[in-house]
Motif scaffolding. Structure first.
Motif, mmCIF file in Angstrom:
data_model
loop_
_atom_site.group_PDB
_atom_site.id
_atom_site.type_symbol
_atom_site.label_atom_id
_atom_site.label_comp_id
_atom_site.label_asym_id
_atom_site.label_seq_id
_atom_site.Cartn_x
_atom_site.Cartn_y
_atom_site.Cartn_z
ATOM 1 N N ILE A 121 12.765 -31.461 -14.727
ATOM 2 C CA ILE A 121 11.302 -31.550 -14.781
ATOM 3 C C ILE A 121 10.846 -32.457 -15.917
ATOM 4 N N GLY A 168 7.468 -25.370 -11.492
ATOM 5 C CA GLY A 168 8.055 -26.676 -11.212
ATOM 6 C C GLY A 168 7.419 -27.816 -11.980
ATOM 7 N N ILE A 169 7.271 -28.951 -11.296
ATOM 8 C CA ILE A 169 6.708 -30.149 -11.915
ATOM 9 C C ILE A 169 5.287 -29.887 -12.400
ATOM 10 N N THR A 194 13.957 -27.788 -9.335
ATOM 11 C CA THR A 194 12.769 -26.942 -9.394
ATOM 12 C C THR A 194 12.993 -25.741 -8.487
ATOM 13 N N GLY A 212 5.402 -27.987 -15.698
ATOM 14 C CA GLY A 212 5.827 -28.881 -16.772
ATOM 15 C C GLY A 212 4.720 -29.830 -17.192
#
Length: 255
Positions: free
Chosen positions: A212, A22-23, A187, A26
């Protein structure tokens, strides 16, 4: 001596929780691309490409105080004092009304979202250089309450509060502490069939759900020295969702 380019992360030591997907993933990839030394702290390893790019993986459950303490010690031993901590580990609730809620689920959400943040802010600064940056991932759910999100919203509001407290308390070390509050983001935490995927097209001013890549630049900025006079803030990244609604959307709601 050559001056570093604006927004440079070159040579910075950056500790990222929840960095395997997810974030968080990234953000790890962006930091590596920018020349940072990255420690990924998560319950599962990141993709092999991230490790091949030079990231160090530490298996860490951020709800485990002793493991968090050891992880910070290991990180400092490997890369020296940290310049940046990005705390991204978190989880949603179960979507039930407060009156129908499950206390065991609430405990697990509080353990990860609240206590995980508390441990980062309690034990992390001792392993940081003065002048560093701590970035917590909050959510617009901590600013706007929606039906069925009481547990997630409460913990994300607490993260915003802890961010402000830490900004005040760490200010004399010139350590700035900020939060990023995303709206819905595509995500693994938000499966394709989730209602927020469809609602984001209507409820955000930009008319789409966030990717993201829409988030990582904000973390990059807050990790860089260009944000050196920003602290105690919650930066909302929601495509304008909290700014208001278009007449077309209001019309559909009224109908």
């Amino acid at each position: 001596m050559n001056k570093l380019a604006p927004f440079s992360l070159q040579g910075k030591s950056i500790f990222i929780t929840g960095g395997s997907s997810g974030i968080g993933l990234g953000t790890c990839q962006r930091c590596l691309q920018e020349g940072a030394r990255v420690i990924v702290a998560d319950i599962q390893a990141p993709p092999q490409a991230v490790l091949d790019a030079g990231a160090l993986f530490l298996e860490v459950d951020v709800t485990d105080r002793d493991r968090v303490i050891k992880a910070f010690q290991q990180a400092e031993g490997a890369v020296g004092k940290l310049h940046v901590i990005i705390h991204n580990a978190g989880k949603p609730g179960n979507g039930k009304h407060l009156t129908d809620s499950d206390e065991d689920v609430l405990d697990s959400v509080v353990d990860l979202n609240l206590y995980g943040t508390y441990y980062m802010l309690k034990y992390g600064p001792a392993h940081m250089l003065d002048g560093g940056s701590i970035i917590n991932t909050a959510s617009v759910a901590g600013l706007q309450q929606n039906e069925g999100f009481f547990d997630y919203s409460a913990t994300k509001a607490a993260i915003i509060s802890l961010t402000k407290t830490s900004a005040v308390e760490l200010g004399m070390r010139n350590i700035r502490v900020n939060a990023v509050a995303p709206g819905p983001v595509r995500t693994p935490m938000l499966p394709p069939g989730h209602i927020l995927n469809a609602l984001a097209k209507n409820l955000s001013a930009l008319g789409r759900i966030a990717e993201i890549d829409d988030l990582v630049g904000v973390y990059h900025f807050l990790a860089s020295d260009e944000s050196r006079y920003i602290t105690g803030q919650t930066i909302i990244v929601d495509g304008g969702r909290l700014a208001g609604f278009r007449t077309q959307v209001l019309g559909r709601l009224a109908g």
